[in-house]
Design an enzyme around this catalytic site. Structure first.
Site, PDB file in Angstrom:
ATOM      1  N   SER A 102       0.836  -1.203   0.000  1.00  0.00           N
ATOM      2  CA  SER A 102       0.000   0.000   0.000  1.00  0.00           C
ATOM      3  C   SER A 102       0.868   1.249   0.000  1.00  0.00           C
ATOM      4  O   SER A 102       1.628   1.490   0.949  1.00  0.00           O
ATOM      5  CB  SER A 102      -0.896   0.013   1.244  1.00  0.00           C
ATOM      6  OG  SER A 102      -1.403   1.323   1.421  1.00  0.00           O
ATOM      7  N   HIS A 152      -1.341  -1.579  -4.144  1.00  0.00           N
ATOM      8  CA  HIS A 152      -2.581  -1.209  -3.460  1.00  0.00           C
ATOM      9  C   HIS A 152      -2.615   0.309  -3.274  1.00  0.00           C
ATOM     10  O   HIS A 152      -1.676   0.897  -2.735  1.00  0.00           O
ATOM     11  CB  HIS A 152      -2.640  -1.923  -2.107  1.00  0.00           C
ATOM     12  CG  HIS A 152      -3.924  -1.752  -1.370  1.00  0.00           C
ATOM     13  ND1 HIS A 152      -5.070  -2.449  -1.684  1.00  0.00           N
ATOM     14  CD2 HIS A 152      -4.250  -0.959  -0.316  1.00  0.00           C
ATOM     15  CE1 HIS A 152      -6.046  -2.107  -0.853  1.00  0.00           C
ATOM     16  NE2 HIS A 152      -5.583  -1.193  -0.007  1.00  0.00           N
ATOM     17  N   ASP A 181      -4.717   3.471  -1.867  1.00  0.00           N
ATOM     18  CA  ASP A 181      -5.763   3.847  -0.914  1.00  0.00           C
ATOM     19  C   ASP A 181      -6.243   5.269  -1.154  1.00  0.00           C
ATOM     20  O   ASP A 181      -5.520   6.230  -0.879  1.00  0.00           O
ATOM     21  CB  ASP A 181      -5.213   3.762   0.513  1.00  0.00           C
ATOM     22  CG  ASP A 181      -5.049   2.329   0.982  1.00  0.00           C
ATOM     23  OD1 ASP A 181      -6.012   1.563   0.882  1.00  0.00           O
ATOM     24  OD2 ASP A 181      -3.937   1.993   1.454  1.00  0.00           O
ATOM     25  N   MET A 193      -8.847   8.167  -0.091  1.00  0.00           N
ATOM     26  CA  MET A 193      -9.690   8.535   1.052  1.00  0.00           C
ATOM     27  C   MET A 193     -10.261   9.927   0.861  1.00  0.00           C
ATOM     28  O   MET A 193      -9.554  10.832   0.409  1.00  0.00           O
ATOM     29  CB  MET A 193      -8.858   8.528   2.331  1.00  0.00           C
ATOM     30  CG  MET A 193      -8.162   7.216   2.604  1.00  0.00           C
ATOM     31  SD  MET A 193      -7.177   7.355   4.096  1.00  0.00           S
ATOM     32  CE  MET A 193      -6.525   5.693   4.209  1.00  0.00           C
ATOM     33  N   HIS A 247      -8.359   0.944  -3.800  1.00  0.00           N
ATOM     34  CA  HIS A 247      -9.262   0.783  -2.662  1.00  0.00           C
ATOM     35  C   HIS A 247      -9.891   2.140  -2.366  1.00  0.00           C
ATOM     36  O   HIS A 247      -9.228   3.033  -1.843  1.00  0.00           O
ATOM     37  CB  HIS A 247      -8.437   0.272  -1.464  1.00  0.00           C
ATOM     38  CG  HIS A 247      -9.199   0.131  -0.193  1.00  0.00           C
ATOM     39  ND1 HIS A 247      -8.573  -0.039   1.025  1.00  0.00           N
ATOM     40  CD2 HIS A 247     -10.539   0.126   0.075  1.00  0.00           C
ATOM     41  CE1 HIS A 247      -9.482  -0.152   1.978  1.00  0.00           C
ATOM     42  NE2 HIS A 247     -10.678  -0.034   1.433  1.00  0.00           N
ATOM     43  N   MET A 261     -11.988   4.457  -0.313  1.00  0.00           N
ATOM     44  CA  MET A 261     -12.635   4.708   0.977  1.00  0.00           C
ATOM     45  C   MET A 261     -13.344   6.042   0.859  1.00  0.00           C
ATOM     46  O   MET A 261     -12.913   7.059   1.424  1.00  0.00           O
ATOM     47  CB  MET A 261     -11.577   4.706   2.087  1.00  0.00           C
ATOM     48  CG  MET A 261     -11.113   3.304   2.436  1.00  0.00           C
ATOM     49  SD  MET A 261      -9.543   3.279   3.319  1.00  0.00           S
ATOM     50  CE  MET A 261      -8.418   3.325   1.940  1.00  0.00           C
ATOM     51  N   MET A 320     -11.428  -5.622   5.893  1.00  0.00           N
ATOM     52  CA  MET A 320     -10.587  -4.691   6.655  1.00  0.00           C
ATOM     53  C   MET A 320     -10.238  -5.351   7.980  1.00  0.00           C
ATOM     54  O   MET A 320     -11.124  -5.868   8.682  1.00  0.00           O
ATOM     55  CB  MET A 320     -11.314  -3.367   6.926  1.00  0.00           C
ATOM     56  CG  MET A 320     -11.487  -2.447   5.732  1.00  0.00           C
ATOM     57  SD  MET A 320      -9.962  -1.975   4.857  1.00  0.00           S
ATOM     58  CE  MET A 320      -8.935  -1.319   6.186  1.00  0.00           C
ATOM     59  N   GLY A 338      -8.699   4.191   7.410  1.00  0.00           N
ATOM     60  CA  GLY A 338      -8.412   5.611   7.566  1.00  0.00           C
ATOM     61  C   GLY A 338      -6.951   5.916   7.797  1.00  0.00           C
ATOM     62  O   GLY A 338      -6.485   6.980   7.417  1.00  0.00           O
ATOM     63  N   ASP A 375      -6.488  -6.262   4.853  1.00  0.00           N
ATOM     64  CA  ASP A 375      -5.883  -4.930   4.790  1.00  0.00           C
ATOM     65  C   ASP A 375      -5.881  -4.284   6.170  1.00  0.00           C
ATOM     66  O   ASP A 375      -6.945  -3.997   6.730  1.00  0.00           O
ATOM     67  CB  ASP A 375      -6.708  -4.082   3.804  1.00  0.00           C
ATOM     68  CG  ASP A 375      -6.102  -2.711   3.555  1.00  0.00           C
ATOM     69  OD1 ASP A 375      -5.012  -2.426   4.077  1.00  0.00           O
ATOM     70  OD2 ASP A 375      -6.743  -1.928   2.825  1.00  0.00           O
ATOM     71  N   GLY A 376      -4.674  -4.071   6.695  1.00  0.00           N
ATOM     72  CA  GLY A 376      -4.539  -3.361   7.964  1.00  0.00           C
ATOM     73  C   GLY A 376      -3.806  -4.179   9.009  1.00  0.00           C
ATOM     74  O   GLY A 376      -4.262  -5.263   9.389  1.00  0.00           O
ATOM     75  N   GLY A 377      -2.656  -3.697   9.416  1.00  0.00           N
ATOM     76  CA  GLY A 377      -1.920  -4.341  10.505  1.00  0.00           C
ATOM     77  C   GLY A 377      -1.278  -5.663  10.131  1.00  0.00           C
ATOM     78  O   GLY A 377      -0.964  -6.470  10.999  1.00  0.00           O
ATOM     79  N   SER A 403       2.996  -0.281   6.093  1.00  0.00           N
ATOM     80  CA  SER A 403       4.220  -0.030   6.856  1.00  0.00           C
ATOM     81  C   SER A 403       5.168  -1.230   6.838  1.00  0.00           C
ATOM     82  O   SER A 403       6.388  -1.047   6.853  1.00  0.00           O
ATOM     83  CB  SER A 403       3.898   0.390   8.287  1.00  0.00           C
ATOM     84  OG  SER A 403       2.643  -0.047   8.690  1.00  0.00           O
TER      85      SER A 403
HETATM   86  C1  DX5 Z   1      -6.090   1.708   5.842  1.00  0.00           C
HETATM   87  C2  DX5 Z   1      -5.681   1.371   4.429  1.00  0.00           C
HETATM   88  C3  DX5 Z   1      -4.574   0.397   4.368  1.00  0.00           C
HETATM   89  C4  DX5 Z   1      -3.290   0.866   5.003  1.00  0.00           C
HETATM   90  C5  DX5 Z   1      -2.602  -0.343   5.563  1.00  0.00           C
HETATM   91  O1  DX5 Z   1      -7.286   2.398   5.843  1.00  0.00           O
HETATM   92  O2  DX5 Z   1      -6.759   0.813   3.709  1.00  0.00           O
HETATM   93  O3  DX5 Z   1      -4.345  -0.082   3.046  1.00  0.00           O
HETATM   94  O4  DX5 Z   1      -2.439   1.525   4.116  1.00  0.00           O
HETATM   95  O5  DX5 Z   1      -1.493   0.061   6.278  1.00  0.00           O
HETATM   96  P1  DX5 Z   1      -0.704  -0.883   7.276  1.00  0.00           P
HETATM   97  O6  DX5 Z   1      -0.292  -2.108   6.499  1.00  0.00           O
HETATM   98  O7  DX5 Z   1       0.438  -0.058   7.714  1.00  0.00           O
HETATM   99  O8  DX5 Z   1      -1.651  -1.261   8.405  1.00  0.00           O
HETATM  100 ZN    ZN Z   2      -6.407  -0.254   1.693  1.00  0.00          ZN
END
Ligand code: DX5
Ligand code: ZN
Length: 220
Positions: free
Chosen positions: A7, A32, A34, A36, A65, A67, A136, A141, A174-176, A197
């Site tokens: 991402s 990916h 994102d 927003m 993606h 959002m 998610m 966000g 997606d996320g963490g 990250s």
């Molecule tokens: C969060 C995004 C993710 C984000 C993931 O809302 O949709 O794609 O970039 O970031 P990490 O992998 O650092 O949790």
């Molecule tokens: Zn995403």
């Protein structure tokens, strides 16, 4: 099919093109992206001009993606910017069936995303309209958040739902997701892994290799 989808939200925008080349050279195929809007989620990231401009420099598959509230208005614009797949949030669509058809008709792969608290029953009637479901695993966000543990069971249930229906829908998480959490989501049945990250913080090629090596154990 297993894919790592880095991402770019976690990238250094001062050298975005260079970092995208680095992940491409490391063997990644998906990117990916994102987007927003500050309404569906509390923050604003970037939009079409950025997507259009990075398109010129890479042949990676663009996994966008969205959002954003009322995503229908943006479908053709993201197609024009080079998106290969467009994922919208079920929570942001008043007429989800119509929106999924519109993405298909625009010539893109169809993704539907659910927030952590949104039940899988939302997919009951539309699962076969999607190529991919994005679960998610944090509240959307922000990058760099902590994986929500109850999502593992949700991934498992979705994989069962897909298999029971004889479908071939991809499950993206997606996320963490990082070295520590990736095995649990793969075990549960996810096959497209978003990592922000965990890819862009530190040594990018080494990070990609670490995650891809773990995924390689499942892709057999
Ligand atoms: C969060 C995004 C993710 C984000 C993931 O809302 O949709 O794609 O970039 O970031 P990490 O992998 O650092 O949790
Ligand atoms: Zn995403």
């Amino acid at each position: 099919m297993y894919q790592l989808a880095p991402s770019i939200l976690a990238a250094d925008f001062n050298c975005l093109g260079k970092q995208i080349s680095q992940i491409e050279q490391a063997g990644v195929e998906w990117l990916h992206i994102d987007v927003m809007d500050g309404r569906f989620v509390p923050t604003i990231s970037f939009g079409m001009p950025v997507v259009k401009s990075i398109r010129k420099n890479t042949s990676l598959f663009f996994d966008v993606h969205l959002m954003v509230e009322e995503p229908d208005q943006f479908i053709d614009m993201f197609k024009a910017c080079g998106a290969g797949q467009l994922t919208i949030h079920a929570e942001a669509c008043r007429h989800l069936d119509r929106t999924l058809h519109a993405i298909r008709n625009a010539g893109m792969r169809v993704g539907v995303a659910l927030n952590p608290s949104t039940p899988l029953s939302t997919l009951e009637y539309i699962l076969d309209l999607a190529d991919m479901v994005l679960l998610m695993t944090v509240n959307p966000g922000y990058g760099g958040q902590t994986y929500i543990p109850y999502c593992t069971e949700k991934i498992r249930s979705l994989r069962k739902m897909i298999l029971d229906r004889g479908l071939q829908v991809d499950i993206q998480v997606d996320g963490g997701i990082n070295e520590k959490t990736i095995a649990a989501v793969l075990d549960a049945g996810a096959n497209i892994i978003v990592a922000g990250s965990a890819v862009f913080d530190g040594d990018i090629p080494a990070n990609v290799k670490k995650l891809c090596d773990i995924m390689g154990e499942y892709d057999k």
